[in-house]
Design a protein around this motif. Structure first.
Motif, short mmCIF file in Angstrom:
data_model
loop_
_atom_site.label_atom_id
_atom_site.label_comp_id
_atom_site.label_asym_id
_atom_site.label_seq_id
_atom_site.Cartn_x
_atom_site.Cartn_y
_atom_site.Cartn_z
N ILE A 1 0.59 -1.17 -0.01
CA ILE A 1 -0.16 -0.13 -0.19
C ILE A 1 0.69 1.22 -0.14
O ILE A 1 0.47 2.33 -0.65
N SER B 1 3.01 5.19 -6.33
CA SER B 1 2.55 5.39 -7.70
C SER B 1 1.45 6.12 -8.11
O SER B 1 1.45 6.93 -9.00
N GLN C 1 3.72 1.25 -1.56
CA GLN C 1 4.01 1.67 -3.02
C GLN C 1 2.89 2.02 -3.80
O GLN C 1 3.00 2.91 -4.84
N ALA C 2 1.71 1.80 -3.59
CA ALA C 2 0.44 2.05 -4.40
C ALA C 2 0.48 3.48 -4.19
O ALA C 2 0.43 4.38 -5.27
N ALA C 3 0.65 4.04 -2.97
CA ALA C 3 0.66 5.46 -2.45
C ALA C 3 1.74 6.20 -3.55
O ALA C 3 1.37 7.35 -4.00
#
Lengths: 355, 279
Positions: free
Chosen positions: B179, B185, B181-183
């Protein structure tokens, strides 16, 4: 739409080399799958493109701009993770709004874009739900919408369907494919599932041991694999090692054990005067003994609904044949196998063509 | 049948809780309403004297905000100190993690009296810190490091740090690393990720760590007594004083209950403020 180019990408962790110089170009709006067994470097490649891994050497270009040294948050990518990676403390709408807020999009525009994205993945009624209250498939759709709502340059998907059950996985394949075509976004999709790669992609990139073994459209990879390893990884492959009895400019004559003969279009035999040819199970027909090219005996028969899978013991080793359900052949029965010479694929010699 | 078996399983702990928590509380509750007496712990009949005495005498009444203040400050100090430690351990390699765990838990390996005396050796007017600074010529008069709120909060934070680190750590480790990493990206900077993702997602750990440390801090006796040197008046000290030294059981019981109820209210308000709809 963006074109992605990987130029001799190298990634090493100390002494172990994860990527040994990957070069690949993904065109505008193209859907490319990175396919391979675990540890082949497909996920590493994706992480390098996303910026979560530094590259050791080489370059990554988005539309001819070198972005290799940019931080992930500056790369303008949309990413979907295997674990969905939704923000658990935010509602569906808040999850979608996050990326737009980071881009300082005005509030009113955020609302309309989030609404549109939710409609796109058919989740409008769930806007105020927290991720925990959604099913796996719904969560994955939220993740997809969250990645797309920011209208990124490229979309990266890291085994997004691996956590779903089989039926849902089939549905999501079509869903993702349709969505990608509608949005027209350049997409790189990582999977170890060859079926997934074949059905969804414009081009499949097969990777082994940190190298690209073949990059071609699905039909090409399936019918004309670049190597025996690709042939075996992508679908079921029967490999026959046959002696070459003669060759000319148009093709080669092959001798099968038991007196059968075949002629294939092939530039050259392997260095040892033999040729390894691949036949997919559905490209072989079962016929009466005496007819066909190669004799054998049915050792196993598996009925699987749409077709019947036979394991046949032959002088070329055990082969797998898919037959129609209308044909009834019993285990232990002696049969002959008929090949379609036009569809036999001579596997290229890894040492280069013999002269 | 199934229900019977389940209740049999909880019977031992239910009996323990009843015998050693519910019954004593009832006894304390009854005692707090007994009339005070001279020369004996309590007298005949019932009265509200224990409660009125507490609230009418500012010497006692003011101990309550003082105790809450110390508790909240200790909690805040623990949270601020523990969060980076928890973050670090959560993302440390497996080999380091065990070692770091040991370091975090190490304050608990030393007995509470020894540890508190240790602080007095460090913080006292002729203690290690003051005499060092004086010898270096940096100060003339000793710095007031103990017998005040500063020393007590410092010593309490030292003891209770593990009780903050561990819940934070388990909350952070339960978090899906993808999560963040998602943020990233999605375009979030590291600070934004901490503010909008990591910290809120670790909220269950923050909540339980804070409640744990707060409750332990306001009810602690030895550390405020030794490091505070009876000059930092917490309600807990006064309760012990009333019960054991002055032999006023109704008054001591009333104070103990006032403290427990106040702590309960603070915890409830805190839980309400940090309520999470998403878990």
């Amino acid at each position: 739409m963006t074109e992605v180019s990987l130029l001799s990408l190298v990634k090493s962790y100390g002494k172990s080399i994860a990527l040994k110089g990957i070069s690949l170009s993904v065109g505008h709006g193209e859907f490319v799958s990175l396919l391979g067994p675990s540890g082949c470097g497909k996920s590493t490649t994706l992480k390098c493109i996303a910026g979560f891994e530094d590259i050791s050497d080489g370059k990554i270009l988005f539309d001819n701009t070198d972005i290799s040294r940019r931080l992930p948050e500056q790369r303008d990518i949309g990413m979907v993770f295997q674990s969905y990676a939704l923000f658990p403390h935010m509602t569906v709408a808040q999850n979608l709004a996050f990326g737009l807020e980071m881009r300082r999009v005005p509030k009113s525009e955020i609302a309309t874009r989030v609404a549109r994205a939710m409609e796109m993945v058919q989740l409008t009624p769930y806007a105020e739900r927290f991720p925990k209250a959604l099913s796996g498939g719904q969560q994955q759709r939220v993740a997809l919408a969250r990645a797309l709502v920011i209208e990124p340059a490229i979309l990266l998907l890291d085994e997004p369907l691996a956590n779903l059950d089989a039926k849902l996985r089939d549905e999501m394949r079509g869903f993702i494919r349709d969505l990608q075509k509608r949005v027209g976004i350049t997409t790189i999709y990582v999977t170890h599932d060859q079926g997934e790669a074949m059905t969804m992609s414009d081009r499949v990139v097969v990777m082994f041991d940190g190298e690209i073994a073949q990059a071609a459209p699905p039909e090409e990879v399936y019918n004309h694999p670049a190597s025996e390893r690709v042939a075996r990884f992508v679908g079921n492959a029967n490999i026959l090692d046959l002696a070459v009895t003669g060759k000319d400019a148009a093709g080669s004559d092959l001798a099968l054990p038991g007196g059968g003969a075949l002629r294939v279009d092939s530039p050259a035999p392997w260095a040892n005067g033999r040729l390894r040819v691949m036949a997919r199970p559905e490209q072989i027909a079962l016929t009466d003994p005496g007819a066909g090219h190669l004799g054998g005996e049915i050792s196993k028969r598996y009925f699987s609904g749409g077709h019947v899978e036979y394991h046949v013991d032959t002088q070329c080793g055990p082969l797998v044949v898919l037959g129609p359900t209308t044909q009834t052949v019993a285990e232990g029965q002696t049969v002959a196998l008929a090949f379609d010479p036009a569809r036999l694929w001579p596997i290229p010699d890894p040492k280069g063509p013999a002269q | 049948m199934k229900r019977l078996r389940a209740s049999l399983l909880i019977a031992p702990s239910a009996a323990l809780i009843f015998l050693f928590i519910v019954l004593p509380y009832i006894t304390v509750l009854v005692m707090s309403f007994r009339a005070p007496a001279e020369g004996q712990p309590y007298g005949e009949g019932f009265s509200l004297e224990g409660y009125t005495h507490f609230f009418n005498e500012s010497y006692y009444a003011m101990s309550l905000p003082q105790t809450m203040f110390l508790g909240l400050l200790t909690t805040l100090v623990c949270l601020v100190l523990a969060y980076p430690v928890a973050l670090h351990i959560a993302f440390a390699s497996k080999r380091w993690r065990g070692f770091l765990y040991g370091i975090v838990l190490s304050p608990l390996l030393v007995g509470i009296v020894v540890r508190s005396y240790g602080w007095t050796i460090l913080l006292g007017n002729s203690g290690v810190i003051n005499s060092t600074l004086r010898n270096m010529g940096l100060i003339q008069k000793p710095l007031p490091l103990m017998y005040n709120d500063f020393g007590v909060v410092l010593a309490l934070a030292h003891v209770f740090l593990p009780f903050m680190v561990l819940p934070l750590l388990s909350a952070l480790q339960a978090m899906d690393p993808a999560i963040t990493q998602a943020a990233r990206s999605l375009g979030a900077s590291r600070f934004t990720i901490f503010r909008r993702v990591t910290f809120p997602v670790s909220m269950p750990g923050v909540q339980s760590g804070c409640i744990l440390v707060f409750v332990l801090a306001i009810s602690s006796y030895v550390t405020p007594a030794l490091v505070g040197g009876m000059r930092v008046k917490t309600t807990t000290l006064l309760v012990v004083d009333a019960l054991i030294d002055q032999f006023q059981w109704p008054f001591g019981s009333a104070m103990a209950l006032i403290l427990a109820v106040s702590a309960g209210i603070v915890v409830l308000i805190f839980a309400r403020l940090t309520r999470m709809k998403w878990t």
